[in-house]
Design a protein around this motif. Structure first.
Motif, mmCIF file in Angstrom:
data_model
loop_
_atom_site.group_PDB
_atom_site.id
_atom_site.type_symbol
_atom_site.label_atom_id
_atom_site.label_comp_id
_atom_site.label_asym_id
_atom_site.label_seq_id
_atom_site.Cartn_x
_atom_site.Cartn_y
_atom_site.Cartn_z
ATOM 1 N N HIS A 61 0.888 -1.140 -0.081
ATOM 2 C CA HIS A 61 0.007 -0.037 0.092
ATOM 3 C C HIS A 61 0.748 1.226 -0.186
ATOM 4 N N GLN A 85 -3.474 -5.551 -5.826
ATOM 5 C CA GLN A 85 -4.693 -4.771 -5.744
ATOM 6 C C GLN A 85 -5.584 -5.099 -4.387
ATOM 7 N N ARG A 86 -5.682 -6.435 -4.260
ATOM 8 C CA ARG A 86 -6.400 -7.060 -3.181
ATOM 9 C C ARG A 86 -5.664 -6.601 -1.943
ATOM 10 N N ARG A 139 -3.534 -4.074 -1.569
ATOM 11 C CA ARG A 139 -3.529 -2.810 -1.190
ATOM 12 C C ARG A 139 -4.648 -2.301 -0.542
ATOM 13 N N ASP A 140 -5.943 -2.720 -1.068
ATOM 14 C CA ASP A 140 -7.399 -2.581 -0.705
ATOM 15 C C ASP A 140 -7.511 -3.021 0.853
ATOM 16 N N ALA A 177 -5.978 -0.758 3.421
ATOM 17 C CA ALA A 177 -6.641 0.624 3.191
ATOM 18 C C ALA A 177 -7.825 0.358 4.453
ATOM 19 N N GLU A 193 -9.312 -8.490 6.200
ATOM 20 C CA GLU A 193 -9.132 -8.876 4.706
ATOM 21 C C GLU A 193 -10.437 -9.497 3.954
ATOM 22 N N SER A 224 -13.325 -7.064 3.833
ATOM 23 C CA SER A 224 -13.059 -6.014 2.671
ATOM 24 C C SER A 224 -13.501 -6.474 1.416
ATOM 25 N N LYS A 225 -13.484 -7.866 1.281
ATOM 26 C CA LYS A 225 -13.586 -8.472 -0.202
ATOM 27 C C LYS A 225 -15.075 -9.447 -0.033
ATOM 28 N N SER A 227 -17.457 -4.137 -1.258
ATOM 29 C CA SER A 227 -17.316 -2.788 -1.888
ATOM 30 C C SER A 227 -18.093 -1.637 -1.091
ATOM 31 N N ARG A 285 -15.782 -0.571 1.540
ATOM 32 C CA ARG A 285 -14.679 0.292 1.053
ATOM 33 C C ARG A 285 -14.890 1.519 0.375
ATOM 34 N N ASP A 286 -16.054 1.938 0.351
ATOM 35 C CA ASP A 286 -16.671 3.242 -0.080
ATOM 36 C C ASP A 286 -16.444 4.354 0.978
#
Length: 411
Positions: free
Chosen positions: A170, A200-201, A203-204, A207, A235, A238-239, A245, A248-249
């Motif tokens: 990240h 990306q996974r 990284r997100d 966050a 984790e 978050s997915k 989604s 994570r908004d």
């Protein structure tokens, strides 16, 4: 006159390593473990092990490393057979100690063993350590690539742990608030020989974990340590399907309460294991189950997840659960999988495609699947490609571009 050479001292060994798209010539040296090298306080491995108040001495850094995963095993190995590989250090001028960028655990072990073996056969054996000298012009970006190659791709004692890996990625591709990003996601994936989606996974996920730290706001500064301990659950949340989604908004205030609910569930240990967080969508759709999750009952998600799995009898429910079932089997490493199993899954998918709504053409389903595959391509995938396959792909893509230019909505 003697023909013997006048100087029998061997030349220093040199290594040529490709780092960041450039070949670097690194000279091997032996440095005193106390006077020649110093530990790096910003070592990513230490970020969850150090006190929030900061580091005041190298003794603190050594103590943190001695508590890191795999330390005792590595200590025994080095005590028995010695140093197998040089560590990486960077010296910025001739008068300063060299900074240890990779190999801090091994240096700490050398110091501990040197203090232990003050007499006998091993006396002095651990006073000097082999190093690879990185030149002063070796940049922070190249340092990031080197560490990612060794530790994020590494296993065993070299593995940093998923939270530290995620934070490292990240900070490299987004920045950390104090320093800007050093590369984009695609570059990081190429250097690590991982897929773009994998980078990306993580990284997100970091966050999201960082937002959890802000939510917890521990008075004693232990928020990051707690986030590291609960990272697998964070984790997974978050997915999670649909809910991930929304969580994570961060710019949408409509989801702030939802995110706070999930953070409180994690903090109260509603999820016994990370797999239970995969059912967040099902929990959220059932107000009674959602209230039970918010109650603060420890490990309540395991019971609720079992209820959902027991009641999943419809075709849609079975399809929705299939991915989770396969994932759990893979986690348990049940049997050897080969192309035959992949072919059977494709056959099942084809049967489903025949029953989808008439206005959803199979080509669109295949296109989405292909687009996802392209985004996950890695350097290793490129190296394995046959030139003929690439030629066929480019021909097909050219045909697609022509069709879309003539008949697509953009036309």
């Amino acid at each position: 006159m003697s023909d013997a050479p006048g100087n029998l001292k061997p030349r220093p060994r040199k290594y040529v390593e490709k780092i960041g798209g450039r070949d670097w010539e690194l000279e091997e040296a032996e440095l005193d473990v106390y006077d020649g090298v110093t530990l790096w306080s910003d070592n990513p491995r230490l970020q969850t092990l150090l006190p929030a108040s900061g580091v005041k001495s190298e003794a603190q850094l050594e103590a943190a490393l001695q508590n890191s995963r795999g330390y005792d095993t590595l200590l025994k190995s080095i005590d028995d057979i010695g140093q197998m590989e040089p560590i990486y250090v960077q010296r910025f001028d001739d008068t300063a100690k060299a900074l240890v960028l990779e190999g801090a655990t091994r240096l700490t072990i050398f110091r501990q063993l040197d203090r232990k073996h003050t007499k006998g056969l091993k006396e002095g054996k651990f006073r000097r350590i082999k190093v690879k000298l990185l030149p002063p012009e070796f940049s922070e970006r190249e340092r990031t690539i080197l560490l990612a190659r060794i530790h994020v791709r590494g296993t065993g004692v070299r593995d940093w742990g998923r939270y530290v890996e995620a934070k490292f990625i990240h900070d490299a591709v987004v920045g950390n608030g104090q320093e800007a990003a050093m590369m984009n996601v695609t570059e990081m994936a190429q250097h690590m020989e991982k897929s773009v989606s994998w980078v990306q996974r993580l990284r997100d996920a970091y966050a999201f974990a960082h937002a959890y730290v802000d939510h917890v706001d521990e008075a004693d500064g232990q928020g990051e340590k707690i986030a590291a301990e609960k990272f697998s659950v964070l984790e997974e949340a978050s997915k999670a399907r649909v809910i991930g989604s929304m969580l994570r908004d961060y710019d949408n205030p409509n989801f702030d309460a939802l995110r706070a609910d999930v953070f409180d569930m994690v903090r109260n240990e509603a999820f016994k294991e990370y797999r239970d967080a995969r059912f967040l969508k099902e929990f959220y759709d059932d107000p009674e189950k959602w209230e039970q999750l918010k109650s603060g009952e420890k490990h309540v998600a395991s019971r609720l997840a079992l209820e959902i799995k027991s009641n999943s009898s419809s075709v849609k429910a079975k399809i929705a659960a299939l991915g989770q079932q396969v994932s759990r089997s893979l986690d348990r490493d049940e049997g050897d999988l080969c192309e035959e199993e992949v072919a059977l899954l494709y056959q099942a998918a084809a049967q489903i495609e025949h029953h989808i709504l008439p206005d959803v053409r199979p080509f669109r389903v295949a296109l989405r699947k292909f687009t996802a595959s392209l985004s996950e391509a890695s350097m290793a995938d490129m190296k394995a490609l046959d030139p003929g396959e690439v030629a066929e792909f480019r021909e097909a893509l050219e045909y697609f571009d022509q069709l879309y230019a003539k008949h697509g909505k953009a036309a």
